[in-house]
Design a protein around this motif. Sequence first.
Motif, PDB file in Angstrom:
ATOM      1  N   ALA A 159       0.945  -1.120   0.016  1.00 33.69           N
ATOM      2  CA  ALA A 159       0.013  -0.119  -0.142  1.00 33.69           C
ATOM      3  C   ALA A 159       0.798   1.189   0.019  1.00 33.69           C
ATOM      4  N   LEU A 160       2.139   1.030   0.545  1.00 37.54           N
ATOM      5  CA  LEU A 160       3.093   2.353   0.493  1.00 37.54           C
ATOM      6  C   LEU A 160       3.855   2.353  -0.524  1.00 37.54           C
ATOM      7  N   LYS A 161       3.471   1.653  -1.626  1.00 40.33           N
ATOM      8  CA  LYS A 161       4.261   1.503  -2.826  1.00 40.33           C
ATOM      9  C   LYS A 161       5.735   0.916  -2.754  1.00 40.33           C
ATOM     10  N   LYS A 162       6.007  -0.190  -1.765  1.00 43.83           N
ATOM     11  CA  LYS A 162       7.259  -0.441  -1.547  1.00 43.83           C
ATOM     12  C   LYS A 162       7.391  -1.744  -2.318  1.00 43.83           C
ATOM     13  N   TYR A 163       8.702  -1.695  -3.025  1.00 48.55           N
ATOM     14  CA  TYR A 163       8.871  -2.982  -3.684  1.00 48.55           C
ATOM     15  C   TYR A 163       8.966  -4.288  -2.679  1.00 48.55           C
ATOM     16  N   VAL A 164       8.383  -5.280  -2.828  1.00 50.70           N
ATOM     17  CA  VAL A 164       7.978  -6.286  -1.954  1.00 50.70           C
ATOM     18  C   VAL A 164       8.575  -7.748  -2.609  1.00 50.70           C
ATOM     19  N   LEU A 165       9.437  -8.497  -1.488  1.00 52.77           N
ATOM     20  CA  LEU A 165      10.018  -9.781  -1.788  1.00 52.77           C
ATOM     21  C   LEU A 165       9.295 -10.764  -0.662  1.00 52.77           C
ATOM     22  N   GLY A 166       8.759 -12.032  -1.053  1.00 52.18           N
ATOM     23  CA  GLY A 166       8.397 -12.893  -0.158  1.00 52.18           C
ATOM     24  C   GLY A 166       8.340 -14.074  -0.626  1.00 52.18           C
ATOM     25  N   SER A 167       8.781 -15.011   0.381  1.00 53.70           N
ATOM     26  CA  SER A 167       8.956 -16.590   0.100  1.00 53.70           C
ATOM     27  C   SER A 167       7.644 -17.107  -0.467  1.00 53.70           C
ATOM     28  N   ASP A 168       7.884 -18.085  -1.167  1.00 53.26           N
ATOM     29  CA  ASP A 168       6.696 -18.747  -1.789  1.00 53.26           C
ATOM     30  C   ASP A 168       6.172 -19.844  -0.978  1.00 53.26           C
ATOM     31  N   VAL A 169       5.330 -19.220  -0.201  1.00 51.28           N
ATOM     32  CA  VAL A 169       4.630 -20.223   0.902  1.00 51.28           C
ATOM     33  C   VAL A 169       3.345 -19.872   1.216  1.00 51.28           C
ATOM     34  N   PRO A 170       2.283 -20.649   1.799  1.00 49.09           N
ATOM     35  CA  PRO A 170       1.220 -20.284   2.229  1.00 49.09           C
ATOM     36  C   PRO A 170       1.043 -18.810   2.824  1.00 49.09           C
ATOM     37  N   GLY A 171       0.000 -18.178   2.410  1.00 43.08           N
ATOM     38  CA  GLY A 171      -0.401 -16.697   3.026  1.00 43.08           C
ATOM     39  C   GLY A 171       0.258 -15.649   2.382  1.00 43.08           C
ATOM     40  N   ILE A 172       1.517 -15.823   1.879  1.00 46.22           N
ATOM     41  CA  ILE A 172       2.479 -14.789   1.263  1.00 46.22           C
ATOM     42  C   ILE A 172       2.068 -15.062  -0.452  1.00 46.22           C
ATOM     43  N   ARG A 173       1.941 -16.197  -0.946  1.00 44.66           N
ATOM     44  CA  ARG A 173       1.745 -16.432  -2.417  1.00 44.66           C
ATOM     45  C   ARG A 173       0.203 -16.039  -2.857  1.00 44.66           C
ATOM     46  N   ASP A 174      -0.703 -16.048  -1.772  1.00 43.35           N
ATOM     47  CA  ASP A 174      -1.953 -15.559  -2.155  1.00 43.35           C
ATOM     48  C   ASP A 174      -1.778 -13.926  -2.545  1.00 43.35           C
ATOM     49  N   LEU A 175      -1.253 -13.249  -1.868  1.00 44.93           N
ATOM     50  CA  LEU A 175      -0.911 -11.854  -1.855  1.00 44.93           C
ATOM     51  C   LEU A 175      -0.037 -11.336  -2.861  1.00 44.93           C
ATOM     52  N   LEU A 176       0.720 -12.313  -3.266  1.00 43.71           N
ATOM     53  CA  LEU A 176       1.606 -12.135  -4.445  1.00 43.71           C
ATOM     54  C   LEU A 176       1.266 -12.885  -5.687  1.00 43.71           C
TER      55      LEU A 176
END
Length: 370
Positions: free
Chosen positions: A288-305
Amino acid sequence: MKRKIRILYTIPNFNTAGSGKALLNIASRLDRNKFEPHLCCAHTKGGFFEKVKESGIPVHIFQSWESVKLSFENYKKISEITRNFKKIKPDIIHSFHYSSDFSEAIAAKMSGSKWIFTKKNMSWGSASWKIRSYLSDAIITTNSDMIKEFYPGNKKLHLISRGVNTNEFVPYNRNDELYKELGFNEKDRILITVANIVPVKGIEILLKAFQKVSETSPDCKLIILGDYNSDYAMKLKENTERSSLNGKVIFPGKVLNVKEYLNISELFILPTLKKGEGSPVSVLEAMALKKYVLGSDVPGIRDLLSSFKELLFEAENSDDLALKINFFLNLSKDQIEKKGNELRDEVLNNFTIDIEVKKHEEIYEKLAGN
């Protein structure tokens, strides 16, 4: 006129703002022409409890769960919970308890209220979780992996991802005073993670990746934002300060002004381990703050990305994460800004607090027969 639907939200405490904030975000935004929210927790401790009081929502202080072991003493305690529920007379009791305990569900049934819970984590396997789920009138899951792994074909299920207040988390000029206070200068590239510093969050993976990145990008700094007042977290902090990363990794601790720390950073990283998590709102806040985001490919994060698979890295793989960080560091300002705009648009279209509240209201009305 139809009587308002009375919802009692239960949570162990408001010591940590994560789940408590998620609960209050929903309860405080319900349509008051249709709903009457109440809150229940075991005590008044915790800094976030002041926010709870400011909401004006009635708060009931008692422990809403108890052991279900067969004993006369435990039966008396569950009966007392039932009496407390009957005094409040909720149509629906909505549990935000993180555990597999099902004593609250028994007390709710005995009081005549509908009982639902939000599945907030990827814990599973015990009989208690299955009993808790069986006793519920509805189950709210926070990511799609929960449905596939725990509840295939279950008709009680409702998928509701976490939402973020896009009026609160809006891009703005950085806090220069905080920037200087943390010892940064204009040439620094600031990375950040926001998480409870516990093993499942994978902070060690992030530190290993950051070590590799620092060898070729000495101007990189990393903020690890979260409570480090546990033996595990303190050891992690001490080991980092004794390593070559000393001075490059900052541990500010637990803060209430998270968005100011996010706002002075360029890149947000959440390196959760393979087990995964519910629906991490910190990812959405950074987006929402327009930050570049990296996340591990796991439940919870993969839905958002799910629309940005290039921003996912293999869980527990520090080499893959280091590659992703280095790729980011070589992007132009225009490329970073473009991705930031896309990530905020994703939140506005799919992950606002208003969307989350509306989906909850629909479940409550259905359960109440309205």
